[in-house]
Design an enzyme around this catalytic site. Structure first.
Site, PDB file in Angstrom:
ATOM      1  N   GLU A 407      -0.674  -2.294 -11.003  1.00 49.63           N
ATOM      2  CA  GLU A 407      -1.644  -3.308 -10.589  1.00 49.63           C
ATOM      3  C   GLU A 407      -2.483  -3.850 -11.740  1.00 49.63           C
ATOM      4  O   GLU A 407      -2.794  -5.045 -11.804  1.00 49.63           O
ATOM      5  CB  GLU A 407      -2.560  -2.740  -9.508  1.00 49.63           C
ATOM      6  CG  GLU A 407      -1.919  -2.588  -8.144  1.00 49.63           C
ATOM      7  CD  GLU A 407      -1.112  -1.311  -7.982  1.00 49.63           C
ATOM      8  OE1 GLU A 407      -0.545  -1.097  -6.899  1.00 49.63           O
ATOM      9  OE2 GLU A 407      -1.056  -0.521  -8.957  1.00 49.63           O
ATOM     10  N   GLN A 429      -0.583  -4.841  -2.313  1.00 50.30           N
ATOM     11  CA  GLN A 429       0.169  -4.466  -1.118  1.00 50.30           C
ATOM     12  C   GLN A 429      -0.773  -4.000  -0.012  1.00 50.30           C
ATOM     13  O   GLN A 429      -0.597  -4.342   1.163  1.00 50.30           O
ATOM     14  CB  GLN A 429       1.169  -3.370  -1.466  1.00 50.30           C
ATOM     15  CG  GLN A 429       2.254  -3.199  -0.436  1.00 50.30           C
ATOM     16  CD  GLN A 429       3.364  -2.308  -0.951  1.00 50.30           C
ATOM     17  OE1 GLN A 429       3.186  -1.095  -1.072  1.00 50.30           O
ATOM     18  NE2 GLN A 429       4.513  -2.899  -1.270  1.00 50.30           N
ATOM     19  N   PHE A 430      -1.786  -3.251  -0.391  1.00 50.09           N
ATOM     20  CA  PHE A 430      -2.926  -2.916   0.463  1.00 50.09           C
ATOM     21  C   PHE A 430      -4.160  -3.027  -0.412  1.00 50.09           C
ATOM     22  O   PHE A 430      -4.121  -2.694  -1.597  1.00 50.09           O
ATOM     23  CB  PHE A 430      -2.798  -1.499   1.046  1.00 50.09           C
ATOM     24  CG  PHE A 430      -1.640  -1.325   1.982  1.00 50.09           C
ATOM     25  CD1 PHE A 430      -1.799  -1.551   3.351  1.00 50.09           C
ATOM     26  CD2 PHE A 430      -0.400  -0.957   1.509  1.00 50.09           C
ATOM     27  CE1 PHE A 430      -0.729  -1.401   4.220  1.00 50.09           C
ATOM     28  CE2 PHE A 430       0.681  -0.809   2.362  1.00 50.09           C
ATOM     29  CZ  PHE A 430       0.520  -1.038   3.728  1.00 50.09           C
ATOM     30  N   ASP A 432      -6.569  -1.223  -0.688  1.00 46.60           N
ATOM     31  CA  ASP A 432      -6.928   0.079  -1.256  1.00 46.60           C
ATOM     32  C   ASP A 432      -6.379   0.233  -2.676  1.00 46.60           C
ATOM     33  O   ASP A 432      -7.001   0.875  -3.527  1.00 46.60           O
ATOM     34  CB  ASP A 432      -6.349   1.200  -0.388  1.00 46.60           C
ATOM     35  CG  ASP A 432      -6.611   1.009   1.095  1.00 46.60           C
ATOM     36  OD1 ASP A 432      -7.369   1.789   1.675  1.00 46.60           O
ATOM     37  OD2 ASP A 432      -6.057   0.047   1.668  1.00 46.60           O
ATOM     38  N   PHE A 433      -5.201  -0.353  -2.923  1.00 40.03           N
ATOM     39  CA  PHE A 433      -4.537  -0.156  -4.203  1.00 40.03           C
ATOM     40  C   PHE A 433      -5.195  -0.947  -5.330  1.00 40.03           C
ATOM     41  O   PHE A 433      -4.823  -0.789  -6.497  1.00 40.03           O
ATOM     42  CB  PHE A 433      -3.062  -0.544  -4.101  1.00 40.03           C
ATOM     43  CG  PHE A 433      -2.279   0.273  -3.096  1.00 40.03           C
ATOM     44  CD1 PHE A 433      -2.782   1.460  -2.580  1.00 40.03           C
ATOM     45  CD2 PHE A 433      -1.045  -0.162  -2.654  1.00 40.03           C
ATOM     46  CE1 PHE A 433      -2.073   2.205  -1.659  1.00 40.03           C
ATOM     47  CE2 PHE A 433      -0.321   0.576  -1.724  1.00 40.03           C
ATOM     48  CZ  PHE A 433      -0.837   1.765  -1.228  1.00 40.03           C
ATOM     49  N   HIS A 474      -4.899   3.380   3.150  1.00 36.37           N
ATOM     50  CA  HIS A 474      -4.317   2.108   3.584  1.00 36.37           C
ATOM     51  C   HIS A 474      -5.225   1.389   4.576  1.00 36.37           C
ATOM     52  O   HIS A 474      -4.779   0.457   5.239  1.00 36.37           O
ATOM     53  CB  HIS A 474      -2.950   2.326   4.244  1.00 36.37           C
ATOM     54  CG  HIS A 474      -1.904   2.856   3.321  1.00 36.37           C
ATOM     55  ND1 HIS A 474      -1.851   4.165   2.937  1.00 36.37           N
ATOM     56  CD2 HIS A 474      -0.863   2.233   2.696  1.00 36.37           C
ATOM     57  CE1 HIS A 474      -0.811   4.349   2.123  1.00 36.37           C
ATOM     58  NE2 HIS A 474      -0.204   3.186   1.954  1.00 36.37           N
TER      59      HIS A 474
END
Length: 668
Positions: A407, A429-430, A432-433, A474
């Site tokens: 990321e 993607q989420f 959170d990431f 997530h």
């Protein structure tokens, strides 16, 4: 590993393929930054500059690499690369003003030393975190490749920086995408006081190239003819056959990490042996021995440089201390954006939230031919939410790019695309990431416009939120991580109509935008949405219900929870405000509503401590105090990580507590 008695070969200058003029130019180009540095060390002791990172002994690398590149090719240097700036002929008065924090410098006094970029001279400076510039180089190189420009980008790091995740992520992306980047490692023996033996175990850092399927080279960093000749050859090869190349320059740091740290931790015999390998003294002797230069010519060069340095120092010293104003400082945080309203026709279709996002992405990608979409699994697979399914057939894999799981470097790549005048979208993607890409967002994208007037034309999409039983990694709604950071815009729609119009605006806006999309709304909320392209303005809340009894202020899934609770409680006179945009925030609509009702409750899915709901409550208390008939109330999720089990998640989320708090406020 550096030993106390390294076997240092004599410098063998190879000049057969270089003209007399080229040799003199290389010597002159090294001498100039050396003389500037010697002057800066005096000024540092006099307190006329605040800090200095010396590149004495490493001039051959900066000069050789810069001279090997074309003037319109980007270089991303670091602290010890003064020779990059002088070889690109940046006016010295501007450099000196930069180091003194004057307005005519490149950052208007807002940042120091080499923490700046300049499009005019195609130099993009680093930030103190060292690693992010590697991904930025990837982005610039990607733009060259997409635009079919036969160019190479050079980016510098030290041996210490090769331990950072950004280094490895950037090399991986460049390798997978065959990006025309020269990754230049200046291995100068020490990271501050830490010797290489305590930094890595491989024999040579160039060996790391093999792990990425990448060509690598080792070059004597004190031999300017070797640097210039080999880098020229490599750069020309990359222009013809785009690919990344890793170059390790062996050199030594003759002064401290910065002047205050000194060099007492370095064995004296090691200093002595490398001092004998000084790149300028050795090359000067070589030119004298081969009658390419004589002492008179050398003295003439020194006199000319001394005069240039002194004259430009006087210009910088004569400049008044920097000054600004409250409004000017705020104006420079964001790139100017004049919102253009695109209205829609009457034809609508009933679609889901997720479909609205997909439509906007498709329309904006078609409208902006310089827009590149990046994210994990977003190409043929269509992303984990299938939002970009079928996009590769329409736009191709050049513009719809699956990324490795890295990321931080992907965000850096997006920044590099912006530097080259392109637009970029990064799908986390989420949401959170995003923690794995946090640094370049808050320290590079957010600050770059304010620091040196370069915008970051980047949209980061953030699928977020709970209610789907996905657990602690997530399900977070982490907007408060970013609403705190000046330079970022944060958008958080609750309905398909708003999602499409606001996302279209996000792609028109040349500033960095965090666009939050609640996963639980993706397929549960439908709405009639215009089939054609339209935009909605940022910073304008939507009044969902009008009333005089109480003001409910919320966003995202909170809007739908509030609607459900109002229906259950049969409250028809409550006013419901959907913020939609958190930064910029519609403070006027908030105050107008609270002034009318006299009571306010702020609902967020986030836990309350440090939440954006707390900021809204503070604004209401400060601006609407005399209109309040009750304390401003806040409702948020529990002060725990979000749990997985549905029963625990239901207790964690604030919907039931909101009902109780709302009743309490009404009865106050």
């Amino acid at each position: 590993m550096l030993s106390s008695k390294p076997q240092l070969p004599l410098i063998q200058f190879q000049s057969e393929r270089l003209t007399r003029a080229e040799l003199i130019d290389l010597y002159s180009a090294m001498l100039k930054p050396r003389m500037i540095e010697e002057k800066m060390l005096i000024l540092l002791r006099q307190g006329k500059i605040s800090k200095w990172f010396s590149g004495i002994g490493q001039e051959a690398i900066s000069v050789g690499v810069t001279k090997a590149m074309q003037e319109d090719e980007y270089i991303l240097p670091m602290h010890r690369n003064l020779g990059v700036f002088t070889s690109r002929n940046i006016p010295l008065n501007r450099l000196f003003a930069q180091w003194q924090g004057k307005a005519s410098g490149f950052t208007k006094g807002r940042d120091r030393s080499f923490h700046f970029g300049t499009q005019e001279f195609k130099i993009i400076g680093m930030i103190s975190h060292l690693g992010p510039q590697m991904g930025v180089a990837d982005g610039i190189a990607l733009a060259h490749k997409l635009q079919d420009e036969k160019k190479v980008t050079a980016v510098f790091t030290g041996e210490g920086g090769t331990s950072e995740g950004d280094f490895h992520e950037a090399l991986n992306i460049a390798s997978v995408w065959d990006l025309p980047v020269m990754f230049c490692i200046e291995n100068n023996g020490y990271g501050l006081s830490t010797p290489t033996s305590e930094q890595y175990r491989c024999k040579d850092l160039a060996d790391r190239g093999a792990g990425y399927g990448m060509e690598s080279h080792i070059i004597d960093g004190n031999n300017v003819t070797e640097v210039y000749s080999k880098v020229s050859e490599i750069a020309e090869s990359i222009r013809t056959n785009p690919r990344p190349v890793l170059i390790e320059f062996k050199t030594f740091r003759m002064r401290g990490h910065e002047e205050a740290s000194g060099t007492k931790y370095v064995p004296q015999e090691l200093m002595d042996e490398w001092e004998e390998k000084d790149p300028i003294i050795n090359f000067e002797n070589y030119l004298l021995e081969n009658e390419i230069l004589d002492t008179d010519k050398i003295q003439d060069l020194r006199n000319d440089f001394q005069k240039e340095i002194d004259e430009n120092l006087q210009i910088a010293f004569a400049e008044d201390p920097v000054s600004s104003s409250y409004s000017k400082e705020l104006e420079d945080v964001f790139q100017e954006f004049k919102y253009e309203e695109f209205t829609h026709f009457n034809e609508v279709e009933n679609i889901r939230f997720v479909d609205a996002i997909s439509q906007s992405l498709k329309e904006s990608t078609a409208r902006h031919e310089n827009l590149v979409l990046m994210g994990q699994d977003i190409a043929d697979y269509g992303g984990v939410f299938k939002i970009t399914e079928g996009f590769t057939d329409k736009f191709g894999k050049d513009r719809l790019r699956n990324t490795p799981i890295c990321e931080s470097a992907v965000v850096g790549t997006a920044m590099g695309l912006s530097i080259k005048g392109m637009k970029a979208m990064v799908e986390m993607q989420f949401s959170d990431f995003v923690s794995s890409g946090f640094n370049p967002i808050v320290n590079y994208l957010a600050k770059v416009k304010y620091r040196w007037d370069q915008n970051a034309d980047v949209v980061i999409r953030m699928p977020c939120g709970g209610g789907v039983g996905a657990g602690p990694f997530h399900s977070q709604t982490n907007e408060a991580w970013f609403t705190k950071v000046p330079g970022l815009k944060v958008i958080y729609p609750a309905f398909p109509y708003d999602a499409k119009g606001l996302l279209n605006t996000a792609f028109n806006d040349p500033n960095p935008i965090l666009f939050f999309e609640h996963k639980a709304l993706y397929r549960s909320v439908r709405q009639d949405v215009p089939v054609d392209y339209y935009t909605l303005p940022f910073g304008k809340a939507s009044k969902i219900k009008e009333g005089t009894q109480v003001s409910i202020i919320t966003y995202g899934a909170g809007v739908h929870w509030a609607l459900e609770v109002l229906e259950e409680m049969e409250l028809s006179d409550a006013e419901l405000l959907d913020l939609r945009s958190l930064q910029p925030l519609d403070i006027d609509s908030i105050c107008e509503s609270v002034t009318k009702t006299g009571k306010a409750i702020v609902l967020t899915e986030d836990s309350l401590t440090g939440s954006f709901a707390s900021e809204i409550a503070a604004i209401i208390s400060e601006k609407c105090f005399e209109s309040l008939d009750a304390p401003v109330m806040r409702v948020g999720s529990m002060e725990t990580p979000i749990p997985f089990a549905r029963e625990l998640e239901k207790e964690y989320l604030p919907k039931d507590r909101f009902r109780e708090k709302l009743q309490e406020l009404i009865e106050y």
